[in-house]
Scaffold this active site. Structure first.
Site, PDB file in Angstrom:
ATOM      1  N   ALA A 171       0.828  -1.210   0.000  1.00 21.29           N
ATOM      2  CA  ALA A 171       0.000   0.000   0.000  1.00 21.29           C
ATOM      3  C   ALA A 171       0.859   1.256   0.000  1.00 21.29           C
ATOM      4  O   ALA A 171       0.585   2.211  -0.724  1.00 21.29           O
ATOM      5  CB  ALA A 171      -0.937  -0.005   1.211  1.00 21.29           C
ATOM      6  N   ASP A 172       1.902   1.268   0.817  1.00 18.79           N
ATOM      7  CA  ASP A 172       2.772   2.442   0.887  1.00 18.79           C
ATOM      8  C   ASP A 172       3.460   2.700  -0.449  1.00 18.79           C
ATOM      9  O   ASP A 172       3.580   3.850  -0.883  1.00 18.79           O
ATOM     10  CB  ASP A 172       3.824   2.242   1.977  1.00 18.79           C
ATOM     11  CG  ASP A 172       3.210   2.172   3.360  1.00 18.79           C
ATOM     12  OD1 ASP A 172       2.951   3.230   3.949  1.00 18.79           O
ATOM     13  OD2 ASP A 172       2.993   1.063   3.841  1.00 18.79           O
ATOM     14  N   SER A 173       3.920   1.632  -1.082  1.00 25.89           N
ATOM     15  CA  SER A 173       4.652   1.788  -2.340  1.00 25.89           C
ATOM     16  C   SER A 173       3.742   2.286  -3.450  1.00 25.89           C
ATOM     17  O   SER A 173       4.117   3.174  -4.228  1.00 25.89           O
ATOM     18  CB  SER A 173       5.305   0.462  -2.733  1.00 25.89           C
ATOM     19  OG  SER A 173       6.242   0.054  -1.758  1.00 25.89           O
ATOM     20  N   GLY A 176       2.972   5.833  -2.885  1.00 26.23           N
ATOM     21  CA  GLY A 176       4.107   6.655  -3.292  1.00 26.23           C
ATOM     22  C   GLY A 176       4.127   6.909  -4.785  1.00 26.23           C
ATOM     23  O   GLY A 176       4.451   8.018  -5.235  1.00 26.23           O
TER      24      GLY A 176
END
Length: 403
Positions: A171-173, A176
């Site tokens: 999710a973070d990637s 980003g």
């Protein structure tokens, strides 16, 4: 060091106020293509990522990767003098990245209104678990929570088994990546003389965007997708198959022409010529039968031979690699996806270590790694000097614990 090096984003200055994975991923990509990314870290402790997945030494190789090409500046954003310095930085920035819980920047006097007063043209990119609006905006939301809330976690694993997650910060990637897209669109908007854009990226929405037609299928037909193990719903054949040597291969034979070639390769002309199996719709109804036929064939051969035969028949296929396999494969090296850089491991010991390469590949102005993630506050004095602060003023800020 007003410029961070060669690349299509040379001359673009980014102030990165975030930590962990999401905003730093966006900052990393921008820095890899020439932007001058000034990473703001807390004095003494820095970004928590410095100690994540720490297998030895003082700084994790995850941080060295995520912070490459960035300049590290320590600054206490909770203090009034630190906020003053931050506003000076923002005044000269093109992009401001942050991934604090909604309301945090506002509490520090660094919210959108203050940023617009300091720099009307700045592109403000905000990443949070649930977004800047809505009833859940103030909920804390890390990547794992977003993967569950956004729907992907429900689809992972095998039917009847507990949901599992991928072993990376998915999710973070993805958030980003969306942050970079939003930031670049904001820069393009400035060309028309419009004021700075605000980009609102929610982790759960980054995941939800990967859910394909799940919601339309549910709304139109009442179909709820569930975990399906190694297969993907509605596409046959496309799965993982065990070979005689115990290794698994992925085979995608769901195109009509490819399906025929695959069935003939595994000596099943009856399945290749069956009128009911000439389209994907018919194959889905008999997916178990088709998968059993492929699995029986792969079980008789070692994986290298399976992949050789599949490649010869132009059937999309590939091995399931672990990290040692990735490191050994020549294609990664030929594409520049492995880079060696000296890293201080412990004390004064320095070692050449393999790091991932740059994505995407540009022909005329490719991205690059100019340095790995820096030491905490390595560029503080340099950045403060660029803001016009004297050595005496810098020393006073340091004595007060502001930097």
């Amino acid at each position: 060091m007003a410029s961070n090096g060669h690349g299509p984003l040379t001359g673009v200055r980014v102030v990165e106020l975030g930590n962990f994975i999401a905003a730093p991923t966006a900052g990393r990509i921008l820095a890899e293509f020439g932007a001058d990314v000034i990473k703001i870290e807390r004095p003494k402790t820095g970004d928590e990522l410095r100690n994540w997945r720490l297998h030895g030494g003082d700084v994790s190789l995850l941080f060295r990767t995520m912070a490459r090409n960035k300049r590290s500046m320590t600054l206490d954003l909770r203090s009034a003098p630190g906020q003053d310095v931050a506003r000076k930085l923002i005044a000269g920035a093109d992009i401001v990245l942050e991934n604090f819980r909604p309301g945090t920047l506002e509490k520090w006097g660094l919210g959108p209104a203050e940023i617009r007063r300091a720099n009307p043209e700045a592109v403000l990119v905000r990443i949070s678990g649930f977004g800047q609006t809505g009833p859940y905006r103030e909920r804390p939301g890390f990547g794992g929570v977003a993967e569950a809330f956004g729907g992907v976690r429900h689809l992972t694993g095998y039917p009847g088994m507990p949901p599992v997650r991928t072993g990376v910060s998915l999710a973070d990637s993805v958030a980003g990546l969306y942050a970079v897209i939003g930031a670049l669109m904001g820069l393009l908007r400035r060309r028309s003389g419009e004021p700075g854009e605000t980009v609102d990226v929610a982790l759960y929405e980054a995941i939800y965007s990967l859910m394909e037609s799940s919601v339309p299928d549910f709304d139109a037909f009442g179909v709820t997708r569930d975990a399906t193990g190694a297969t993907i719903p509605g596409v046959v054949p496309s799965s993982t198959y065990r070979c005689a040597d115990g290794k698994y291969v992925v085979v995608g034979g769901n195109n009509n022409a490819i399906y025929a070639r695959l069935m003939n390769l595994i000596d099943r002309p009856d399945l290749a010529d069956d009128p009911a199996l000439q389209t994907n719709v018919g194959r889905v109804e008999r997916g178990a039968e088709i998968d059993e036929a492929i699995g029986s064939w792969t079980a008789r051969l070692d994986s290298p031979r399976v992949l050789e035969l599949l490649a010869g028949a132009s059937v999309p296929s590939g091995p399931i690699y672990d990290v040692p396999d990735i490191v050994a494969d020549p294609h990664f090296a030929a594409r520049g996806m492995h880079e060696r850089h000296p890293v201080r491991i412990e004390g004064d010991e320095t070692r050449e270590v393999l790091f991932p390469g740059i994505v995407p590949k540009l022909t005329e102005e490719p991205g690059g790694t100019r340095w790995l993630g820096p030491e905490l506050g390595e560029h503080t004095d340099e950045v403060l000097a660029e803001l016009g602060l004297s050595q005496t003023e810098t020393a006073e800020l340091r004595a007060e614990g502001v930097v």
